[in-house]
Motif scaffolding. Structure first.
Motif, PDB file in Angstrom:
ATOM      1  N   ASN A  99       0.855  -1.180   0.000  1.00 46.43           N
ATOM      2  CA  ASN A  99       0.000   0.000   0.000  1.00 46.43           C
ATOM      3  C   ASN A  99       0.896   1.237   0.000  1.00 46.43           C
ATOM      4  OD1 ASN A  99      -1.394   2.290   1.189  1.00 46.43           O
ATOM      5  ND2 ASN A  99      -3.093   0.894   1.578  1.00 46.43           N
ATOM      6  N   VAL A 100       0.898   1.988  -1.076  1.00 42.93           N
ATOM      7  CA  VAL A 100       1.796   3.133  -1.200  1.00 42.93           C
ATOM      8  C   VAL A 100       1.495   4.213  -0.160  1.00 42.93           C
ATOM      9  CG1 VAL A 100       0.476   4.360  -2.984  1.00 42.93           C
ATOM     10  CG2 VAL A 100       2.963   4.675  -2.829  1.00 42.93           C
ATOM     11  N   GLU A 101       0.220   4.423   0.161  1.00 43.45           N
ATOM     12  CA  GLU A 101      -0.125   5.441   1.150  1.00 43.45           C
ATOM     13  C   GLU A 101       0.446   5.086   2.526  1.00 43.45           C
ATOM     14  OE1 GLU A 101      -2.566   4.080  -0.840  1.00 43.45           O
ATOM     15  OE2 GLU A 101      -2.907   5.771  -2.195  1.00 43.45           O
ATOM     16  N   LEU A 102       0.368   3.818   2.892  1.00 46.04           N
ATOM     17  CA  LEU A 102       0.916   3.367   4.163  1.00 46.04           C
ATOM     18  C   LEU A 102       2.439   3.505   4.168  1.00 46.04           C
ATOM     19  CD1 LEU A 102       0.509   2.169   6.960  1.00 46.04           C
ATOM     20  CD2 LEU A 102       0.493  -0.110   5.910  1.00 46.04           C
ATOM     21  N   ALA A 103       3.073   3.211   3.054  1.00 46.93           N
ATOM     22  CA  ALA A 103       4.526   3.359   2.944  1.00 46.93           C
ATOM     23  C   ALA A 103       4.928   4.822   3.111  1.00 46.93           C
ATOM     24  CB  ALA A 103       5.018   2.816   1.601  1.00 46.93           C
ATOM     25  N   ILE A 104       4.221   5.723   2.466  1.00 44.76           N
ATOM     26  CA  ILE A 104       4.520   7.156   2.578  1.00 44.76           C
ATOM     27  C   ILE A 104       4.316   7.636   4.004  1.00 44.76           C
ATOM     28  CG2 ILE A 104       3.746   9.472   1.883  1.00 44.76           C
ATOM     29  CD1 ILE A 104       3.147   8.203  -0.922  1.00 44.76           C
ATOM     30  N   ASP A 105       3.224   7.227   4.627  1.00 44.45           N
ATOM     31  CA  ASP A 105       2.960   7.614   6.015  1.00 44.45           C
ATOM     32  C   ASP A 105       4.043   7.089   6.951  1.00 44.45           C
ATOM     33  OD1 ASP A 105       0.662   8.918   5.217  1.00 44.45           O
ATOM     34  OD2 ASP A 105      -0.706   7.329   5.898  1.00 44.45           O
ATOM     35  N   THR A 106       4.504   5.869   6.706  1.00 47.34           N
ATOM     36  CA  THR A 106       5.550   5.279   7.536  1.00 47.34           C
ATOM     37  C   THR A 106       6.861   6.034   7.370  1.00 47.34           C
ATOM     38  OG1 THR A 106       4.488   3.110   7.426  1.00 47.34           O
ATOM     39  CG2 THR A 106       6.813   3.155   8.050  1.00 47.34           C
ATOM     40  N   GLU A 107       7.203   6.363   6.141  1.00 49.92           N
ATOM     41  CA  GLU A 107       8.428   7.144   5.893  1.00 49.92           C
ATOM     42  C   GLU A 107       8.367   8.480   6.636  1.00 49.92           C
ATOM     43  OE1 GLU A 107      10.836   9.399   2.311  1.00 49.92           O
ATOM     44  OE2 GLU A 107       8.668   9.203   2.262  1.00 49.92           O
ATOM     45  N   LYS A 108       7.260   9.176   6.529  1.00 51.84           N
ATOM     46  CA  LYS A 108       7.111  10.470   7.207  1.00 51.84           C
ATOM     47  C   LYS A 108       7.227  10.316   8.716  1.00 51.84           C
ATOM     48  CE  LYS A 108       4.244  12.704   3.704  1.00 51.84           C
ATOM     49  NZ  LYS A 108       2.909  13.220   3.387  1.00 51.84           N
ATOM     50  N   GLN A 109       6.645   9.245   9.242  1.00 48.83           N
ATOM     51  CA  GLN A 109       6.696   9.003  10.684  1.00 48.83           C
ATOM     52  C   GLN A 109       8.133   8.759  11.141  1.00 48.83           C
ATOM     53  OE1 GLN A 109       4.844   5.346  11.966  1.00 48.83           O
ATOM     54  NE2 GLN A 109       4.356   6.209  13.969  1.00 48.83           N
ATOM     55  N   ILE A 110       8.845   7.882  10.443  1.00 56.10           N
ATOM     56  CA  ILE A 110      10.222   7.562  10.820  1.00 56.10           C
ATOM     57  C   ILE A 110      11.117   8.793  10.732  1.00 56.10           C
ATOM     58  CG2 ILE A 110      12.276   6.234  10.161  1.00 56.10           C
ATOM     59  CD1 ILE A 110      10.362   3.941   9.358  1.00 56.10           C
ATOM     60  N   LYS A 111      10.905   9.632   9.727  1.00 60.54           N
ATOM     61  CA  LYS A 111      11.722  10.843   9.573  1.00 60.54           C
ATOM     62  C   LYS A 111      11.615  11.764  10.786  1.00 60.54           C
ATOM     63  CE  LYS A 111      12.288  11.229   4.632  1.00 60.54           C
ATOM     64  NZ  LYS A 111      12.407  12.150   3.525  1.00 60.54           N
ATOM     65  N   LYS A 112      10.511  11.706  11.501  1.00 61.73           N
ATOM     66  CA  LYS A 112      10.311  12.548  12.680  1.00 61.73           C
ATOM     67  C   LYS A 112      10.921  11.940  13.942  1.00 61.73           C
ATOM     68  CE  LYS A 112       5.956  14.374  10.929  1.00 61.73           C
ATOM     69  NZ  LYS A 112       4.500  14.390  11.126  1.00 61.73           N
ATOM     70  N   TRP A 113      11.319  10.693  13.882  1.00 59.80           N
ATOM     71  CA  TRP A 113      11.819  10.002  15.071  1.00 59.80           C
ATOM     72  C   TRP A 113      13.204  10.484  15.469  1.00 59.80           C
ATOM     73  CZ3 TRP A 113      10.673   4.088  14.179  1.00 59.80           C
ATOM     74  CH2 TRP A 113       9.294   3.874  14.274  1.00 59.80           C
ATOM     75  N   SER A 114      13.507  10.319  16.744  1.00 61.25           N
ATOM     76  CA  SER A 114      14.847  10.604  17.255  1.00 61.25           C
ATOM     77  C   SER A 114      15.832   9.553  16.742  1.00 61.25           C
ATOM     78  CB  SER A 114      14.841  10.567  18.786  1.00 61.25           C
ATOM     79  OG  SER A 114      14.595   9.242  19.247  1.00 61.25           O
ATOM     80  N   ARG A 115      17.083   9.865  16.810  1.00 63.74           N
ATOM     81  CA  ARG A 115      18.120   8.898  16.421  1.00 63.74           C
ATOM     82  C   ARG A 115      17.999   7.614  17.255  1.00 63.74           C
ATOM     83  NH1 ARG A 115      22.882   8.633  13.753  1.00 63.74           N
ATOM     84  NH2 ARG A 115      24.278   7.008  14.477  1.00 63.74           N
ATOM     85  N   THR A 116      17.756   7.756  18.551  1.00 60.05           N
ATOM     86  CA  THR A 116      17.654   6.600  19.445  1.00 60.05           C
ATOM     87  C   THR A 116      16.507   5.686  19.030  1.00 60.05           C
ATOM     88  OG1 THR A 116      18.535   7.955  21.239  1.00 60.05           O
ATOM     89  CG2 THR A 116      17.445   5.911  21.858  1.00 60.05           C
ATOM     90  N   LYS A 117      15.394   6.273  18.649  1.00 62.07           N
ATOM     91  CA  LYS A 117      14.242   5.476  18.222  1.00 62.07           C
ATOM     92  C   LYS A 117      14.539   4.779  16.890  1.00 62.07           C
ATOM     93  CE  LYS A 117       9.234   5.631  18.161  1.00 62.07           C
ATOM     94  NZ  LYS A 117       8.040   6.415  18.475  1.00 62.07           N
ATOM     95  N   LYS A 118      15.193   5.468  15.972  1.00 62.92           N
ATOM     96  CA  LYS A 118      15.575   4.836  14.705  1.00 62.92           C
ATOM     97  C   LYS A 118      16.535   3.674  14.957  1.00 62.92           C
ATOM     98  CE  LYS A 118      15.039   9.018  11.983  1.00 62.92           C
ATOM     99  NZ  LYS A 118      15.706  10.100  11.266  1.00 62.92           N
ATOM    100  N   GLU A 119      17.465   3.836  15.881  1.00 57.10           N
ATOM    101  CA  GLU A 119      18.404   2.755  16.202  1.00 57.10           C
ATOM    102  C   GLU A 119      17.679   1.553  16.786  1.00 57.10           C
ATOM    103  OE1 GLU A 119      21.145   4.941  18.659  1.00 57.10           O
ATOM    104  OE2 GLU A 119      22.526   5.262  16.976  1.00 57.10           O
ATOM    105  N   ALA A 120      16.657   1.786  17.606  1.00 49.21           N
ATOM    106  CA  ALA A 120      15.869   0.678  18.151  1.00 49.21           C
ATOM    107  C   ALA A 120      15.172  -0.080  17.016  1.00 49.21           C
ATOM    108  CB  ALA A 120      14.854   1.195  19.167  1.00 49.21           C
ATOM    109  N   LEU A 121      14.632   0.635  16.045  1.00 50.06           N
ATOM    110  CA  LEU A 121      13.993   0.005  14.889  1.00 50.06           C
ATOM    111  C   LEU A 121      15.017  -0.810  14.100  1.00 50.06           C
ATOM    112  CD1 LEU A 121      11.472  -0.297  13.049  1.00 50.06           C
ATOM    113  CD2 LEU A 121      12.268   1.746  11.852  1.00 50.06           C
ATOM    114  N   ILE A 122      16.154  -0.224  13.824  1.00 44.21           N
ATOM    115  CA  ILE A 122      17.220  -0.884  13.068  1.00 44.21           C
ATOM    116  C   ILE A 122      17.683  -2.160  13.769  1.00 44.21           C
ATOM    117  CG2 ILE A 122      19.645  -0.644  12.344  1.00 44.21           C
ATOM    118  CD1 ILE A 122      18.920   2.420  11.925  1.00 44.21           C
ATOM    119  N   ASN A 123      17.735  -2.113  15.101  1.00 45.74           N
ATOM    120  CA  ASN A 123      18.221  -3.251  15.895  1.00 45.74           C
ATOM    121  C   ASN A 123      17.121  -4.229  16.298  1.00 45.74           C
ATOM    122  OD1 ASN A 123      20.904  -2.306  15.859  1.00 45.74           O
ATOM    123  ND2 ASN A 123      20.466  -0.902  17.533  1.00 45.74           N
ATOM    124  N   ASN A 124      15.950  -4.102  15.678  1.00 44.24           N
ATOM    125  CA  ASN A 124      14.813  -4.991  15.958  1.00 44.24           C
ATOM    126  C   ASN A 124      14.393  -4.963  17.424  1.00 44.24           C
ATOM    127  OD1 ASN A 124      14.717  -5.925  13.250  1.00 44.24           O
ATOM    128  ND2 ASN A 124      16.377  -7.337  13.695  1.00 44.24           N
TER     129      ASN A 124
END
Length: 96
Positions: free
Chosen positions: A57-82
């Motif tokens: 779903n392209v809309e869900l992908a776009i929304d997810t990208e926008k959400q992640i872009k707003k995250w802190s570095r620490t939160k992105k690292e948690a996502l990256i590290n599962n």
């Protein structure tokens, strides 16, 4: 059915770049070869793909990208590290 990818790249200056594409392998090649000289990653090569998620779903992908872009570095690292269990506690309102 078309697949879309939301991805996170780790740049040579230790920053993260989040993007979306329908052809992940081609997009990574474009980053690595410096095809887009005005892009954020051009002067920060080499890059490393550290996370990606697939969407149909392209809309869900776009929304997810926008959400992640707003995250802190620490939160992105948690996502990256599962470390998904850490994500709710790392929201900006809780992370002071």
């Amino acid at each position: 059915m078309k697949t879309y990818y939301v991805y996170i790249l780790k740049c040579s200056d230790d920053t993260f770049y989040t993007g979306i594409t329908s052809n992940l392998s081609q997009r990574i090649i474009e980053y690595q070869t410096g095809k887009h000289k005005d892009s954020y990653t051009y002067s920060r090569r080499p890059i490393e793909l550290v996370f990606y998620a697939e969407f149909t779903n392209v809309e869900l992908a776009i929304d997810t990208e926008k959400q992640i872009k707003k995250w802190s570095r620490t939160k992105k690292e948690a996502l990256i590290n599962n470390e998904y269990d850490k994500l709710p506690n790392l929201s900006k309102k809780n992370f002071k």
